[in-house]
Write an enzyme that holds these catalytic residues in place. Structure first.
Site, PDB file in Angstrom:
ATOM      1  N   LEU A 239       0.068 -26.696 -16.045  1.00 33.92           N
ATOM      2  CA  LEU A 239      -0.012 -27.931 -15.277  1.00 33.92           C
ATOM      3  C   LEU A 239      -1.408 -28.238 -14.747  1.00 33.92           C
ATOM      4  O   LEU A 239      -1.583 -29.147 -13.941  1.00 33.92           O
ATOM      5  CB  LEU A 239       1.009 -27.900 -14.133  1.00 33.92           C
ATOM      6  CG  LEU A 239       2.458 -27.702 -14.595  1.00 33.92           C
ATOM      7  CD1 LEU A 239       3.393 -27.649 -13.405  1.00 33.92           C
ATOM      8  CD2 LEU A 239       2.889 -28.780 -15.582  1.00 33.92           C
ATOM      9  N   CYS A 240      -2.422 -27.504 -15.210  1.00 31.72           N
ATOM     10  CA  CYS A 240      -3.803 -27.775 -14.810  1.00 31.72           C
ATOM     11  C   CYS A 240      -4.364 -28.941 -15.611  1.00 31.72           C
ATOM     12  O   CYS A 240      -4.108 -29.073 -16.806  1.00 31.72           O
ATOM     13  CB  CYS A 240      -4.684 -26.550 -15.049  1.00 31.72           C
ATOM     14  SG  CYS A 240      -4.475 -25.278 -13.825  1.00 31.72           S
ATOM     15  N   HIS A 241      -5.151 -29.755 -14.923  1.00 24.59           N
ATOM     16  CA  HIS A 241      -5.827 -30.866 -15.592  1.00 24.59           C
ATOM     17  C   HIS A 241      -7.075 -30.350 -16.306  1.00 24.59           C
ATOM     18  O   HIS A 241      -7.767 -29.473 -15.772  1.00 24.59           O
ATOM     19  CB  HIS A 241      -6.260 -31.918 -14.564  1.00 24.59           C
ATOM     20  CG  HIS A 241      -5.119 -32.607 -13.906  1.00 24.59           C
ATOM     21  ND1 HIS A 241      -4.455 -32.082 -12.823  1.00 24.59           N
ATOM     22  CD2 HIS A 241      -4.512 -33.787 -14.186  1.00 24.59           C
ATOM     23  CE1 HIS A 241      -3.498 -32.908 -12.451  1.00 24.59           C
ATOM     24  NE2 HIS A 241      -3.503 -33.944 -13.265  1.00 24.59           N
TER      25      HIS A 241
ATOM     26  N   MET B 158      -8.326 -22.925  -9.926  1.00 23.42           N
ATOM     27  CA  MET B 158      -7.741 -22.212 -11.060  1.00 23.42           C
ATOM     28  C   MET B 158      -8.805 -21.820 -12.082  1.00 23.42           C
ATOM     29  O   MET B 158      -8.705 -20.770 -12.715  1.00 23.42           O
ATOM     30  CB  MET B 158      -6.640 -23.058 -11.715  1.00 23.42           C
ATOM     31  CG  MET B 158      -5.432 -23.288 -10.820  1.00 23.42           C
ATOM     32  SD  MET B 158      -4.713 -21.777 -10.134  1.00 23.42           S
ATOM     33  CE  MET B 158      -4.244 -20.909 -11.618  1.00 23.42           C
ATOM     34  N   GLU B 159      -9.825 -22.635 -12.232  1.00 24.73           N
ATOM     35  CA  GLU B 159     -10.901 -22.310 -13.161  1.00 24.73           C
ATOM     36  C   GLU B 159     -11.667 -21.076 -12.685  1.00 24.73           C
ATOM     37  O   GLU B 159     -11.987 -20.181 -13.481  1.00 24.73           O
ATOM     38  CB  GLU B 159     -11.840 -23.510 -13.331  1.00 24.73           C
ATOM     39  CG  GLU B 159     -11.248 -24.640 -14.150  1.00 24.73           C
ATOM     40  CD  GLU B 159     -10.129 -25.431 -13.453  1.00 24.73           C
ATOM     41  OE1 GLU B 159      -9.429 -26.179 -14.156  1.00 24.73           O
ATOM     42  OE2 GLU B 159      -9.945 -25.316 -12.225  1.00 24.73           O
TER      43      GLU B 159
ATOM     44  N   ASP C 160     -11.293  -4.153 -21.366  1.00 24.18           N
ATOM     45  CA  ASP C 160     -11.256  -3.977 -22.816  1.00 24.18           C
ATOM     46  C   ASP C 160     -12.435  -3.146 -23.312  1.00 24.18           C
ATOM     47  O   ASP C 160     -12.276  -2.292 -24.183  1.00 24.18           O
ATOM     48  CB  ASP C 160     -11.251  -5.345 -23.505  1.00 24.18           C
ATOM     49  CG  ASP C 160     -11.192  -5.215 -25.006  1.00 24.18           C
ATOM     50  OD1 ASP C 160     -10.309  -4.493 -25.522  1.00 24.18           O
ATOM     51  OD2 ASP C 160     -12.039  -5.840 -25.690  1.00 24.18           O
TER      52      ASP C 160
END
Length: 165
Positions: free
Chosen positions: A77-79, A115-116, A130
């Site tokens: 739901l992120c733009h 969120m970014e 990793d």
């Protein structure tokens, strides 16, 4: 119950992407952090760039930047945002066996970049994992959190008690 509501739910409870079309664009910035906990020996190898997979921090920095740019592809739901700044920085704390990661994202837009920034530190930490898992399969990723954000209707917010490090 508070009078706040979930913005990603409509009146019937169905999930939807929030309409930000009527909002005014402002300068927005978010800072997020994460900690990779490993051993002092591994952090020394990272600092000396002596791990077999190469320069851990350079690869993790690029991975974090790329992840920030792809956040809307990962979080439903992120733009999609036209980011104006993404930085991923590291602090090595050899005595504690820690790699501290901080990502800063900025945009001139109608929605925030929290969120970014969180995606950038998460993917940077996963990349460190990793590249180091062969020498320390027990390493952990901790404390992924938003530290600060500015801009938008809610203005400036900062975590009072930083737990980074």
């Amino acid at each position: 119950m508070s009078d706040q509501h979930f913005t990603h739910l409509d009146a019937s409870g169905a999930v939807h992407m929030v309409d930000v079309g009527g909002k005014e664009a402002t300068q927005r910035q978010a800072i997020a952090v994460a900690t990779v906990q490993t051993t002092p020996a591994v952090v020394t190898q990272i600092a000396q760039q002596s791990l077999r997979k190469g320069d851990v921090l350079a690869v993790a920095r690029v991975a974090g930047i790329m992840a920030a740019k792809r956040t809307s592809d990962l979080i439903p739901l992120c733009h999609p945002l036209a980011l104006t700044k993404v930085t991923v920085e590291f602090e090595l704390v050899e005595t504690k066996g820690q790699v501290l990661i901080q990502a800063t994202c900025a945009v001139a837009g109608v929605t925030g970049v929290e969120m970014e920034a969180l995606t950038a530190v998460s993917v940077a930490a996963l990349t460190v994992h990793d590249m180091c898992k062969a020498v320390d399969p027990h390493l952990t990723i901790n404390g992924i959190q938003l530290q600060e954000k500015t801009g938008g209707k809610s203005g400036h917010w900062r975590r009072e008690h930083a737990t980074h490090g």
